[in-house]
Design an enzyme around this catalytic site. Structure first.
Site, short mmCIF file in Angstrom:
data_model
loop_
_atom_site.label_atom_id
_atom_site.label_comp_id
_atom_site.label_asym_id
_atom_site.label_seq_id
_atom_site.Cartn_x
_atom_site.Cartn_y
_atom_site.Cartn_z
N CYS A 112 0.81 -1.23 0.00
CA CYS A 112 0.00 0.00 0.00
C CYS A 112 0.85 1.28 0.00
O CYS A 112 0.31 2.38 -0.15
CB CYS A 112 -0.95 0.01 1.19
N HIS A 254 -3.08 7.00 2.33
CA HIS A 254 -3.54 5.69 1.89
C HIS A 254 -4.89 5.40 2.54
O HIS A 254 -5.05 5.54 3.74
CB HIS A 254 -2.52 4.62 2.27
N ASN A 284 -10.11 -0.32 0.21
CA ASN A 284 -8.65 -0.17 0.20
C ASN A 284 -8.14 -0.72 -1.12
O ASN A 284 -8.15 -1.93 -1.34
CB ASN A 284 -8.08 -0.95 1.40
N1 ACO Z 1 -17.45 -8.92 10.01
C1 ACO Z 1 -17.76 -9.19 11.28
N2 ACO Z 1 -16.85 -9.43 12.23
C2 ACO Z 1 -15.56 -9.41 11.86
C3 ACO Z 1 -15.14 -9.15 10.53
C4 ACO Z 1 -16.15 -8.90 9.59
N3 ACO Z 1 -15.88 -8.62 8.29
N4 ACO Z 1 -13.81 -9.18 10.48
C5 ACO Z 1 -13.38 -9.46 11.70
N5 ACO Z 1 -14.43 -9.61 12.54
C6 ACO Z 1 -14.44 -9.92 13.97
C7 ACO Z 1 -13.19 -10.62 14.43
O1 ACO Z 1 -13.28 -12.00 14.18
C8 ACO Z 1 -13.18 -10.28 15.88
O2 ACO Z 1 -14.07 -11.13 16.54
P1 ACO Z 1 -13.74 -11.68 18.01
O3 ACO Z 1 -13.65 -10.45 18.87
O4 ACO Z 1 -14.90 -12.56 18.30
O5 ACO Z 1 -12.43 -12.39 17.88
C9 ACO Z 1 -13.78 -8.87 15.93
O6 ACO Z 1 -14.46 -8.70 14.69
C10 ACO Z 1 -12.75 -7.78 16.05
O7 ACO Z 1 -11.67 -8.04 15.12
P2 ACO Z 1 -10.51 -7.02 14.93
O8 ACO Z 1 -9.54 -7.58 13.94
O9 ACO Z 1 -10.01 -6.65 16.28
O10 ACO Z 1 -11.31 -5.80 14.28
P3 ACO Z 1 -10.81 -4.33 14.04
O11 ACO Z 1 -11.72 -3.38 14.65
O12 ACO Z 1 -9.34 -4.20 14.33
O13 ACO Z 1 -11.01 -4.18 12.46
C11 ACO Z 1 -9.64 -4.17 10.50
C12 ACO Z 1 -10.33 -5.02 11.58
C13 ACO Z 1 -10.72 -3.45 9.73
C14 ACO Z 1 -8.86 -5.10 9.58
C15 ACO Z 1 -8.69 -3.14 11.17
O14 ACO Z 1 -7.87 -3.80 12.09
C16 ACO Z 1 -7.82 -2.41 10.19
O15 ACO Z 1 -8.28 -1.60 9.42
N6 ACO Z 1 -6.52 -2.65 10.25
C17 ACO Z 1 -5.54 -1.92 9.44
C18 ACO Z 1 -5.55 -2.30 8.00
C19 ACO Z 1 -4.51 -1.45 7.28
O16 ACO Z 1 -4.13 -0.38 7.69
N7 ACO Z 1 -4.03 -1.91 6.21
C20 ACO Z 1 -3.02 -1.08 5.50
C21 ACO Z 1 -2.06 -1.83 4.91
S1 ACO Z 1 -2.79 -3.11 3.98
C22 ACO Z 1 -1.63 -3.49 2.84
O17 ACO Z 1 -0.51 -3.06 2.86
C23 ACO Z 1 -2.08 -4.46 1.81
#
Ligand code: ACO
Length: 352
Positions: A112, A254, A284
């Protein structure tokens, strides 16, 4: 006289197939409400069968060349981490399809952050006098790397391409790129990866496990790093440019997650309205996300000539980087933007 690389053209393109949150919720254990609240994404575009990153790059590149009023450039740099094939690079074929002749063309892989790395590479070629103009493209079809049953990645990524044309100019004119800051931390390379398919796995002689051929991300750790690294990189670019962060009009970061953009704004103590966002309809789009956000910002009027702008990327590697410029007045059809999201609302979305 000192030379600078100046942005002279801009274009973006997304494929016609729209995939909505509700469509994903129909096949995965997720919901429109969860996806919107946690990411800010409502829908994204995905390539259709047979369509590739190269196709996205060609469409974006064509629009950027047209915006710059050019039919030729001296080099093509393509940022992608989902190339058409493992080998060779995708850029030479893109250059040929754009009718650019035997110019140097190569890929840059920084996930990214790829577009900022590619922009730095193109700008360096211009500054050295090795090229008078460079087409810099960011394109990814990341939907092709996602496990069909992985709700944690499948809801986040969209496909697309974005591009700018750089030309030789003066450091004092609008569009001149400056304040470059790049970084990486390979000790955290496992946070964002496709484990199989590379030399490390193939040299074992063992077949890859199917689940290892897909993209994985440790979301929360990546989230924390993304906020910290982009905020620090923006500050460093502002310092190198001689700008107070408070006087920067637009931040084009990004588009990883709407909450990440808000968190970076909070960390910098700046109004979130200055942070352009198209994540609601693009998702994204990896290396395409910054140039697509620029194209969408120009199209919507949120990004205007004279604005002081900082671009910042963060991604796998880990990698991060920022650059600054005063937004230039681009000749029509410089506002060539990504196709508006509504343009193909009638298209068959197909199965997600
Ligand atoms: N729908 C419902 N529930 C979900 C989903 C979904 N699509 N995805 C995950 N969950 C659940 C998980 O299983 C977890 O459940 P649990 O508590 O029972 O274990 C709960 O939701 C919380 O999961 P988290 O991973 O803690 O959720 P978070 O709020 O952190 O959101 C996300 C996840 C959106 C991926 C976030 O962490 C994020 O945006 N991270 C950064 C991504 C990023 O910056 N990427 C940039 C680089 S990417 C690249 O270089 C290709």
């Amino acid at each position: 006289m000192e030379r600078a690389a100046v942005v002279a053209g801009l274009g973006g393109w997304v494929p016609p197939t729209i995939v909505t949150n509700d469509q994903l919720a129909g096949v995965l254990d997720t919901s429109d409400e969860w996806i919107r609240r946690r990411t800010g994404i409502r829908e994204r575009r995905w390539v259709s069968p047979g369509q590739s990153t190269g196709d996205l790059a060609v469409e974006a590149g064509r629009r950027a060349l047209s915006s710059a009023g050019l039919e030729d450039v001296d080099a093509v740099v393509l940022a992608t981490s989902s190339p058409d094939r493992h080998c060779p690079a995708t850029a030479p074929e893109v250059a040929t399809r754009l009718g650019l002749g035997p110019v140097p063309a190569f890929d840059v892989a920084a996930v990214c952050t790829g577009f900022v790395y590619a922009l730095a590479t193109g700008a360096g070629m211009v500054a050295l006098g090795a090229a008078r103009s460079v087409l810099v493209i960011g394109a990814d079809a990341f939907s092709t790397l996602l496990a069909p049953d992985d709700r944690s990645t499948r809801v986040i990524f969209g496909d697309g391409g974005g591009a700018v044309v750089l030309r030789t100019g003066s450091p004092t004119e609008p569009g001149a790129l400056t304040g470059l800051n790049l970084g990486s931390d390979g000790s955290l390379s496992d946070l964002i990866e496709v484990p199989a398919g590379g030399s490390r796995q193939r040299s074992t002689g063992l077949p890859a496990k199917t689940e290892d051929t897909y993209f994985t991300m440790q979301g929360q750790a990546v989230y924390a790093q993304a906020v910290r690294r982009m905020a620090e990189s923006v500050k460093e670019t502002a310092r190198r440019t001689g700008w107070d962060p408070a006087e920067i009009d637009r931040f084009v970061l990004h588009q990883a997650n709407a909450r990440i953009l808000e968190a970076v704004a909070r960390r910098l103590g700046l109004p979130p309205e200055r942070f352009l966002s198209n994540i609601e309809v693009r998702g994204n789009t990896v290396a395409a996300s910054i140039p697509l956000a620029l194209a969408d910002g120009v199209a919507s009027g949120e990004l205007r000539p004279g604005h002081k702008v900082v671009l910042a990327g963060f991604g796998g590697g880990l990698t991060w980087g920022s650059m600054a410029l005063v937004w230039p007045r681009l000749a029509p059809p410089a506002t060539a933007s990504a196709e508006p999201a509504v343009a193909s609302a009638g298209a068959d979305p197909g199965p997600p």
